[in-house]
Design an enzyme around this catalytic site. Structure first.
Site, PDB file in Angstrom:
ATOM      1  N   ARG A   1      10.466  91.842  53.390  1.00 23.94           N
ATOM      2  CA  ARG A   1      10.989  91.229  54.607  1.00 23.94           C
ATOM      3  C   ARG A   1      10.003  90.266  55.263  1.00 23.94           C
ATOM      4  NH1 ARG A   1      13.466  95.469  53.672  1.00 23.94           N
ATOM      5  NH2 ARG A   1      11.403  96.176  53.189  1.00 23.94           N
ATOM      6  N   THR A   2       8.776  90.729  55.452  1.00 25.25           N
ATOM      7  CA  THR A   2       7.851  89.918  56.249  1.00 25.25           C
ATOM      8  C   THR A   2       7.569  88.597  55.543  1.00 25.25           C
ATOM      9  OG1 THR A   2       6.904  91.939  57.107  1.00 25.25           O
ATOM     10  CG2 THR A   2       5.617  89.939  57.414  1.00 25.25           C
TER      11      THR A   2
ATOM     12  N   LYS B   1     -11.845  88.697  41.178  1.00 26.04           N
ATOM     13  CA  LYS B   1     -13.165  88.293  40.670  1.00 26.04           C
ATOM     14  C   LYS B   1     -14.242  88.593  41.698  1.00 26.04           C
ATOM     15  CE  LYS B   1     -11.219  84.286  38.294  1.00 26.04           C
ATOM     16  NZ  LYS B   1     -11.203  82.818  38.383  1.00 26.04           N
TER      17      LYS B   1
ATOM     18  N   ARG C   1      -1.441  89.394  55.051  1.00 26.36           N
ATOM     19  CA  ARG C   1      -1.265  90.860  55.059  1.00 26.36           C
ATOM     20  C   ARG C   1      -2.375  91.457  54.214  1.00 26.36           C
ATOM     21  NH1 ARG C   1       4.179  94.244  54.168  1.00 26.36           N
ATOM     22  NH2 ARG C   1       4.370  93.569  56.323  1.00 26.36           N
TER      23      ARG C   1
ATOM     24  N   HIS D   1       0.927  95.045  63.585  1.00 26.49           N
ATOM     25  CA  HIS D   1       1.902  94.210  62.875  1.00 26.49           C
ATOM     26  C   HIS D   1       2.681  93.447  63.950  1.00 26.49           C
ATOM     27  CE1 HIS D   1       4.695  92.751  60.029  1.00 26.49           C
ATOM     28  NE2 HIS D   1       5.028  93.856  59.399  1.00 26.49           N
TER      29      HIS D   1
HETATM   30  C1  NCD Z   1       6.546  97.603  57.725  1.00 24.90           C
HETATM   31  C2  NCD Z   1       5.087  97.413  57.340  1.00 24.90           C
HETATM   32  O1  NCD Z   1       4.776  96.743  56.357  1.00 24.90           O
HETATM   33  O2  NCD Z   1       4.263  97.915  58.089  1.00 24.90           O
HETATM   34  N1  NCD Z   1       7.425  96.821  56.968  1.00 24.90           N
HETATM   35  C3  NCD Z   1       7.763  95.584  57.429  1.00 24.90           C
HETATM   36  O3  NCD Z   1       6.936  94.717  57.593  1.00 24.90           O
HETATM   37  N2  NCD Z   1       9.030  95.391  57.790  1.00 24.90           N
HETATM   38  C4  NCD Z   1       6.958  99.021  57.795  1.00 24.90           C
HETATM   39  C5  NCD Z   1       6.667  99.926  56.637  1.00 24.90           C
HETATM   40  O4  NCD Z   1       6.166  99.510  55.599  1.00 24.90           O
HETATM   41  O5  NCD Z   1       6.967 101.097  56.806  1.00 24.90           O
END
Ligand code: NCD
Length: 452
Positions: free
Chosen positions: A59-60, A88, A109, A137
């Protein structure tokens, strides 16, 4: 590619990097973008965003990339950093300094808490935190707040239940700070052993004045059957008519239930998720939940039963879809294409370099996982008593003594001498043997001369 951007450089590392007024402006712009998503392809024309993902994402990453494409920009993706130079041995700081030459904005991320803060210190283009370990997040929070704002029309005074793994869910941490700032009431229903971390609770109390009180969650039915629910409210307990010291605060009405999956990838072997909370028809029959919307950042495992998908209160797929317009608004703002209209946006925490030794004990903090380019940093929380947190992962430091980086004398943390040290000179030391081993010496106490 700094020349392509107009306006001052801004990052989104924490949800606290945006003021409430700016968040409201993002909602309004997102609503305009959502009404006609194809009408905004001039805003990002000629701009490129880079997705740097060191952890899995659906999703993100895809909603960021969809948002950038909707704005008319382009995207570069390093979605599987196992195929990148990270394998590396390239440091995050170096990768960021390379990628800023290829893109106008970086979406990052990373599994280590504080990674986005580190990246922002090295990057000449805006860095957006798309999840740093169990820490924050913020863009999921924008999506969650935007969803509540649409569904409930306001955030002030609404009652939100946060359920499941509250310890390791970064979505929960950013969300709870924002809910507290907006003046929402929060009922925490954690899975046993996965309660909110202390550093999050402290911050809610100290920075936002939100007070946790015991909740009488009996009306939440089996949702709270196995959990010690906590009610976190912007009001002082004595102002609450439904509160008695003995029974706690009665949960009378709920606007939203926000469920999270167990973050098993971050659990210790002792942290078990047997009997994890599960939302199904039976749970939602509780009268207090009659018009609560059901939210989840997704992915879900078994914590929301599929039988709820057809229930009109279940809005988790709508919530995921709203990630696109709100991220369009954020991207347009950080690229300098729309104004957020706050003349005094937040400036971020004041951090002090931690000289001589890294005081952070969190093994998954970026200051521990990437030692080559991280100058450990601390944030002073209070002087009475003396308390400090890691500037990257926000966790409170444990120390018994404070050394002075100049004269190398160490003092008990309760002493006036320790409190009076300038923060940039403070060296946080766990105990006296460690202080001695690090080359510090105990203060020489003046001999008491007996009166003649
Ligand atoms: C979340 C995350 O990555 O923290 N997912 C997301 O970005 N929608 C929630 C999760 O992984 O539980």
């Amino acid at each position: 590619m700094t020349e392509a951007r107009t306006g001052p450089l801004r990052h989104l590392v924490s949800i606290d990097d945006l003021s409430l007024a700016e968040i409201r402006t993002l909602f309004e712009r997102a609503a305009e973008f959502a009404a006609d998503p194809r009408a905004w392809s001039h805003l990002g024309r000629g701009r490129i965003s880079a997705s740097l993902f060191y952890e899995p994402s659906t999703r993100t990453r895809l909603s960021f990339e969809s948002a950038m494409l909707r704005l008319g920009g382009g995207v570069l993706t390093a979605a599987d950093m196992k195929t990148s130079s990270a394998t590396k041995g390239e440091s995050l700081a170096d990768t960021v300094r390379v990628v800023e030459g290829y893109a106008d904005l970086i979406v990052l991320r990373h599994p280590s808490e504080g990674a986005a803060r580190l990246a922002s210190q090295y990057s000449a283009v805006p860095v957006i935190n798309a999840g740093d370990g169990s820490h924050e997040h913020p863009t999921q929070t924008l999506c969650d707040l935007y969803t509540l704002w649409i569904e409930r029309g306001r955030l002030e005074g609404i009652d939100v239940v946060l359920a499941g793994d509250l310890r390791y869910s970064r979505t929960i941490h950013s969300f709870i700070y924002a809910l507290a700032r907006f003046g929402a009431n929060i009922v925490c229903v954690p899975h046993h052993g996965l309660e909110l971390p202390d550093y999050v609770l402290q911050r809610l109390r100290e920075e936002y004045g939100a007070e946790p009180v015991r909740a009488d969650a009996s009306r939440l039915g089996d949702l709270a059957a196995q959990s010690d629910a906590v009610y976190i409210t912007p009001q002082k307990p004595h102002q609450l008519s439904l509160f008695t010291e003995a029974s706690g605060l009665k949960v009378e009405h709920v606007d939203a239930v926000y469920m999270t999956r167990p973050q098993t990838e971050r659990h210790t072997p002792e942290e078990t998720t047997a009997d994890y909370l599960r939302l199904g028809h039976a749970t939602l029959k509780a009268d207090v939940l009659r018009d609560a919307v059901v939210m989840h950042p997704l992915p879900r495992r078994d914590e929301i039963s599929q039988e709820l998908d057809a229930d009109p209160r279940s809005i988790y797929f709508k919530q995921a879809a709203r990630g696109v317009p709100i991220r369009m608004a954020l991207l347009a703002a950080l690229l300098g294409q729309i104004e957020l209209g706050d003349a005094h946006p937040p400036v971020g925490p004041k951090l002090y370099p931690a000289p001589l030794a890294n005081p952070c004990a969190n093994p998954t903090c970026i200051s521990r996982t990437e030692t080559r380019h991280v100058q450990p940093a601390t944030k002073l929380l209070s002087r009475h008593p003396l308390r400090a947190a890691c500037g990257y992962c926000s966790q409170e430091l444990t120390f018994g003594f404070v050394g002075c980086a100049e004269d190398r004398v160490y003092w008990p943390k309760e002493s006036g001498e320790a409190r009076r040290l300038r923060p940039e000179r403070m060296v946080f030391l766990r105990d006296a043997p460690l202080a001695e081993a690090a080359g510090f010496r105990a203060p020489v106490t003046a001999a008491v001369v007996p009166p003649s």
